[in-house]
Write a protein that holds these residues in place. Structure first.
Motif, PDB file in Angstrom:
ATOM      1  N   ALA A 147      41.777  34.187  39.923  1.00 34.58           N
ATOM      2  CA  ALA A 147      40.459  35.158  39.529  1.00 34.58           C
ATOM      3  C   ALA A 147      40.947  36.667  39.976  1.00 34.58           C
ATOM      4  O   ALA A 147      41.129  36.518  41.222  1.00 34.58           O
ATOM      5  N   ALA A 148      41.029  37.550  39.192  1.00 36.14           N
ATOM      6  CA  ALA A 148      41.294  38.929  39.694  1.00 36.14           C
ATOM      7  C   ALA A 148      40.827  39.725  38.877  1.00 36.14           C
ATOM      8  O   ALA A 148      40.531  39.677  37.634  1.00 36.14           O
ATOM      9  N   PHE A 149      40.657  41.163  39.568  1.00 39.12           N
ATOM     10  CA  PHE A 149      40.445  42.295  38.819  1.00 39.12           C
ATOM     11  C   PHE A 149      41.453  43.339  38.941  1.00 39.12           C
ATOM     12  O   PHE A 149      41.976  43.613  39.908  1.00 39.12           O
ATOM     13  N   PRO A 150      41.895  44.038  37.909  1.00 38.01           N
ATOM     14  CA  PRO A 150      43.174  44.968  37.976  1.00 38.01           C
ATOM     15  C   PRO A 150      42.699  46.121  39.037  1.00 38.01           C
ATOM     16  O   PRO A 150      41.795  46.720  38.920  1.00 38.01           O
ATOM     17  N   ILE A 151      43.863  46.330  39.926  1.00 36.75           N
ATOM     18  CA  ILE A 151      43.778  47.596  40.650  1.00 36.75           C
ATOM     19  C   ILE A 151      45.174  48.214  40.962  1.00 36.75           C
ATOM     20  O   ILE A 151      45.965  47.160  41.351  1.00 36.75           O
ATOM     21  N   THR A 152      45.438  49.429  40.759  1.00 33.12           N
ATOM     22  CA  THR A 152      46.792  49.919  41.184  1.00 33.12           C
ATOM     23  C   THR A 152      46.921  49.653  42.671  1.00 33.12           C
ATOM     24  O   THR A 152      46.116  50.239  43.183  1.00 33.12           O
ATOM     25  N   PRO A 153      48.083  49.456  43.137  1.00 37.90           N
ATOM     26  CA  PRO A 153      49.209  48.922  42.294  1.00 37.90           C
ATOM     27  C   PRO A 153      49.512  47.329  42.265  1.00 37.90           C
ATOM     28  O   PRO A 153      50.637  47.032  41.955  1.00 37.90           O
ATOM     29  N   SER A 154      48.420  46.649  42.470  1.00 34.48           N
ATOM     30  CA  SER A 154      48.691  45.379  42.224  1.00 34.48           C
ATOM     31  C   SER A 154      48.500  44.756  40.934  1.00 34.48           C
ATOM     32  O   SER A 154      48.768  43.601  40.472  1.00 34.48           O
ATOM     33  N   THR A 155      47.941  45.481  39.950  1.00 35.42           N
ATOM     34  CA  THR A 155      47.570  45.327  38.554  1.00 35.42           C
ATOM     35  C   THR A 155      48.438  44.504  37.849  1.00 35.42           C
ATOM     36  O   THR A 155      47.960  43.683  37.131  1.00 35.42           O
ATOM     37  N   GLU A 156      49.761  44.645  38.000  1.00 33.81           N
ATOM     38  CA  GLU A 156      50.744  43.863  37.164  1.00 33.81           C
ATOM     39  C   GLU A 156      50.683  42.461  37.681  1.00 33.81           C
ATOM     40  O   GLU A 156      51.063  41.502  36.948  1.00 33.81           O
ATOM     41  N   GLY A 177      34.608  29.658  45.184  1.00 31.33           N
ATOM     42  CA  GLY A 177      33.828  28.622  44.528  1.00 31.33           C
ATOM     43  C   GLY A 177      35.029  27.650  44.119  1.00 31.33           C
ATOM     44  O   GLY A 177      34.978  26.383  44.290  1.00 31.33           O
ATOM     45  N   ALA A 178      36.126  28.059  43.596  1.00 31.83           N
ATOM     46  CA  ALA A 178      37.026  27.212  43.157  1.00 31.83           C
ATOM     47  C   ALA A 178      37.864  26.503  43.966  1.00 31.83           C
ATOM     48  O   ALA A 178      38.060  25.237  43.953  1.00 31.83           O
ATOM     49  N   GLN A 179      38.014  27.179  45.295  1.00 27.89           N
ATOM     50  CA  GLN A 179      38.748  26.440  46.203  1.00 27.89           C
ATOM     51  C   GLN A 179      37.803  25.291  46.986  1.00 27.89           C
ATOM     52  O   GLN A 179      38.194  24.146  47.277  1.00 27.89           O
ATOM     53  N   ALA A 180      36.628  25.723  47.081  1.00 32.14           N
ATOM     54  CA  ALA A 180      35.483  24.811  47.461  1.00 32.14           C
ATOM     55  C   ALA A 180      35.264  23.821  46.716  1.00 32.14           C
ATOM     56  O   ALA A 180      34.988  22.486  47.150  1.00 32.14           O
ATOM     57  N   ALA A 181      35.724  23.877  45.451  1.00 31.39           N
ATOM     58  CA  ALA A 181      35.213  22.656  44.425  1.00 31.39           C
ATOM     59  C   ALA A 181      36.609  21.841  44.715  1.00 31.39           C
ATOM     60  O   ALA A 181      36.606  20.505  43.985  1.00 31.39           O
ATOM     61  N   GLY A 182      37.763  21.951  45.145  1.00 30.01           N
ATOM     62  CA  GLY A 182      38.937  21.347  45.167  1.00 30.01           C
ATOM     63  C   GLY A 182      39.911  21.738  44.415  1.00 30.01           C
ATOM     64  O   GLY A 182      41.145  21.168  44.597  1.00 30.01           O
ATOM     65  N   GLY A 183      39.967  22.947  44.304  1.00 27.48           N
ATOM     66  CA  GLY A 183      41.276  23.536  43.469  1.00 27.48           C
ATOM     67  C   GLY A 183      41.986  24.356  44.529  1.00 27.48           C
ATOM     68  O   GLY A 183      41.579  24.937  45.507  1.00 27.48           O
ATOM     69  N   ARG A 184      43.171  24.849  43.869  1.00 22.06           N
ATOM     70  CA  ARG A 184      44.056  26.185  44.535  1.00 22.06           C
ATOM     71  C   ARG A 184      43.677  27.225  44.001  1.00 22.06           C
ATOM     72  O   ARG A 184      43.818  27.392  42.584  1.00 22.06           O
ATOM     73  N   ALA A 185      43.271  28.160  44.568  1.00 22.66           N
ATOM     74  CA  ALA A 185      42.762  29.482  44.072  1.00 22.66           C
ATOM     75  C   ALA A 185      43.679  30.589  44.526  1.00 22.66           C
ATOM     76  O   ALA A 185      43.885  30.675  45.797  1.00 22.66           O
ATOM     77  N   MET A 186      43.876  31.691  43.890  1.00 25.30           N
ATOM     78  CA  MET A 186      44.825  32.768  44.229  1.00 25.30           C
ATOM     79  C   MET A 186      44.268  33.962  43.547  1.00 25.30           C
ATOM     80  O   MET A 186      43.503  33.700  42.388  1.00 25.30           O
ATOM     81  N   THR A 187      44.585  35.174  44.292  1.00 22.41           N
ATOM     82  CA  THR A 187      44.152  36.340  43.730  1.00 22.41           C
ATOM     83  C   THR A 187      45.071  37.601  44.168  1.00 22.41           C
ATOM     84  O   THR A 187      45.929  37.034  44.957  1.00 22.41           O
ATOM     85  N   ALA A 188      45.126  38.656  43.634  1.00 21.34           N
ATOM     86  CA  ALA A 188      45.860  39.690  43.804  1.00 21.34           C
ATOM     87  C   ALA A 188      44.900  41.064  43.951  1.00 21.34           C
ATOM     88  O   ALA A 188      43.940  41.245  43.141  1.00 21.34           O
ATOM     89  N   THR A 189      45.169  41.886  44.931  1.00 16.64           N
ATOM     90  CA  THR A 189      44.243  43.028  45.116  1.00 16.64           C
ATOM     91  C   THR A 189      45.121  44.325  46.019  1.00 16.64           C
ATOM     92  O   THR A 189      45.953  43.910  46.485  1.00 16.64           O
ATOM     93  N   SER A 190      44.350  45.342  46.090  1.00 16.72           N
ATOM     94  CA  SER A 190      44.878  46.583  46.799  1.00 16.72           C
ATOM     95  C   SER A 190      43.599  47.121  47.065  1.00 16.72           C
ATOM     96  O   SER A 190      42.711  47.339  46.557  1.00 16.72           O
ATOM     97  N   ALA A 191      43.748  47.817  48.195  1.00 21.63           N
ATOM     98  CA  ALA A 191      43.032  49.286  48.958  1.00 21.63           C
ATOM     99  C   ALA A 191      41.674  49.001  48.549  1.00 21.63           C
ATOM    100  O   ALA A 191      41.026  47.947  49.068  1.00 21.63           O
ATOM    101  N   ASN A 192      40.944  49.540  47.708  1.00 24.84           N
ATOM    102  CA  ASN A 192      39.161  49.456  47.423  1.00 24.84           C
ATOM    103  C   ASN A 192      38.809  48.219  46.874  1.00 24.84           C
ATOM    104  O   ASN A 192      37.881  47.805  47.048  1.00 24.84           O
ATOM    105  N   GLY A 193      39.885  47.710  46.179  1.00 27.81           N
ATOM    106  CA  GLY A 193      39.663  46.363  45.642  1.00 27.81           C
ATOM    107  C   GLY A 193      39.473  45.364  46.770  1.00 27.81           C
ATOM    108  O   GLY A 193      38.564  44.464  46.963  1.00 27.81           O
TER     109      GLY A 193
END
Ligand code: SF4
Ligand code: SF4
Lengths: 394, 102
Positions: A26-35, A68-84
């Motif tokens: 689950a992620a929301f794009p923010i420079t410089p992690s957007t890619e 939510g995903a991790q609590a449900a029993g899954g492996r969850a990952m995200t990426a972000t930067s700064a104000n994100g």
């Protein structure tokens, strides 16, 4: 046989995520992690991973969805930067407090304001007490390797804490470097399956997560959480050892570069350590006994180990790419000096340089200037100023 | 509920035994939480006036009014009655009094 490639830091992290093949991103794009989510969403679209990709409307939601995903029993990952990352703040504490081993790629960028998209460490340094393990990476290779080790550390039953893998925005995230990748099957085997003891979707054993926790129990939960961070120290080394056997690449709490006979030393995180190594090599040719310590693990903080490593130098400069605005020193400096004091090392003189805020370039000359300053102090001279800035216009 | 599970939620559990992050690993443990401690006002069932319409049973926010195997309400369970007074408000037959807790 390892695969030789050329990847940017963001590509390397996205590739590691593809090989890990988590249940949810689950992620929301923010420079410089957007890619990172951008490349990853292509893997999802191409059917190269089985991940549920949730393009959320904010970083607060990104971290909430991961929780939510991790609590449900899954492996969850995200990426972000700064104000994100800043927008995730509230949820960072809930992730660690609920003991959910989420893994995040943090591509370091200066926090606004004024608004700035370039690299410094104010974002992750601000989250240093949020209960997340923090691993720092000098290069794409280290970012990739740290990502592969992150789940093993996070999900260990003695740890169960989220992990943040940090690398320098643009400098590392967008620079293409040679890199050695592991084969998919080897990653799969190394990372292993996620098998939580309790999870929400287990209908055989229904549970509730995140209950009201008053003065009768909250303190015990926090004490237990603090213990998990202590346990992480052992697990980090065990995982690094296994990773070394698999790849031949060695990781510890920190890297020591030409410190054996060094008289003075710089401590610096992430990509600037690369520049500092170049300066160390150059000054060594001139016969100057300079060395470098590059922390990899900032949370948990390896206090006795780092104090032990620094004790033998005459003078040490800690470089901080974030200011604490405390009139006393940057976050790495205050942690290191308190560790040294608490663990009884009285030898070295310490100075602090705040550098590179908002992506201000730090050059080899700047680092050489600091080493020369340290050699002056070691001469023996005196420390005329503890808390300093380098690269700012006076 | 096993002894260990009871321990997990008891007020004297230490940090080594408590569940991670406060996760509640046993369903149906609300029974162990005695909300009766909260009460400052107390409902009193006037059995003679009661028509067994069961309005009170539906509105009670806790499990303080239970019904027996014949479908009849029985007296209050004061371990869980928090004294909110909703049952007293809704009873159409004034079969519930609401008095100060002493
Ligand atoms: S609402 Fe009143 S009359 Fe109806 S069951 Fe309850 S006490 Fe009896
Ligand atoms: S006072 Fe409230 S808690 Fe007590 S029995 Fe009536 S409705 Fe239930």
């Amino acid at each position: 046989m390892a695969i030789r490639e050329r990847l940017s830091g963001n590509e390397a992290v996205a590739y590691a995520m593809k090989q890990i093949n988590p249940d949810v991103v689950a992620a929301f794009p923010i420079t410089p992690s957007t890619e990172i989510p951008q490349y990853f969403s292509a893997y999802v679209a191409n059917g190269e991973v089985n991940t549920e990709f949730i393009p959320v409307e904010s970083e607060h939601s990104a971290m909430s969805a991961c929780i939510g995903a991790q609590a449900a029993g899954g492996r969850a990952m995200t990426a972000t930067s700064a104000n994100g990352l800043a927008l995730m703040w509230e949820m960072l504490y809930i992730a660690s407090g609920a003991r959910l081993p989420i893994v995040m790629a943090c591509v370091n960028r200066a926090l606004s304001g004024p608004i700035n998209i370039h690299n410094d460490h104010s974002d992750s340094m601000g989250a240093r007490d949020s209960g997340w393990i923090q691993l720092y990476s000098e290069s794409s290779q280290e970012a990739y390797d740290n990502m592969l080790m992150a789940h093993r550390i996070a999900e260990h039953p003695d740890v169960l804490l989220p992990v943040m893998v940090c690398q320098d925005g643009f400098i590392t995230s967008h620079a293409i470097e040679n890199i050695e990748l592991l084969e998919d099957e080897k990653v799969k085997e190394f990372v292993g399956e996620y098998k939580p003891a309790h999870y929400l979707l287990n209908k055989e054993n229904p549970i509730a997560i995140g209950p009201l926790d008053h003065f009768t129990h909250y303190f015990e939960h926090k004490r237990q959480q603090a213990e998990a961070m202590r346990n992480a120290k052992k697990v980090i080394l065990e995982v690094a050892d296994e990773f070394y056997k698999l790849t031949g690449r060695k990781y510890g709490y920190f890297e020591e570069y030409k410190t054996d006979d060094a008289e003075v030393c710089i401590v610096v995180l992430n990509s600037t350590a690369g520049t500092a190594k170049f300066v160390v090599d150059k000054m060594r040719e001139e016969g100057k006994k300079v060395g470098l310590v590059k922390p990899r693990v900032f949370r948990p903080f390896p206090a006795p180990e780092i104090a032990g490593a620094l004790a033998r130098f005459k003078a040490v400069a800690v470089m901080d790419k974030a200011d604490s605005f405390n009139a006393a020193g940057g976050p790495l400096f205050t942690e290191i000096t308190s560790a040294v004091l608490a663990h009884g090392a009285t030898g070295p003189k310490f100075i602090n340089y705040i550098y590179g805020l908002g992506g201000r370039d730090v050059k080899a000359d700047d680092i050489e200037f600091i080493y020369n300053k340290l050699l002056e102090i070691a001469a023996p001279g005196k420390v005329d100023s503890i808390y300093n800035y380098i690269g700012v216009r006076e | 509920m096993s002894k260990r599970e009871e321990k997990i939620y008891s007020p004297d559990v230490g940090w080594k035994d408590i569940t991670h992050g406060g996760t509640i690993t046993t369903a149906g443990n609300a029974e162990l939480f005695l909300t009766g401690d909260w009460r400052s006002m107390k409902p009193v069932w006037l059995k003679d006036k009661c028509k067994q319409c069961l309005m009170c049973y539906y509105v009670c926010p806790d499990t303080a009014i239970l019904i027996d195997e014949n479908g009849k309400r029985i007296d209050f369970n004061y371990n869980h009655c928090k004294g909110c007074g909703i049952c007293y408000k809704v009873c159409p037959f004034k079969a519930i009094d609401f008095v100060n807790e002493i």
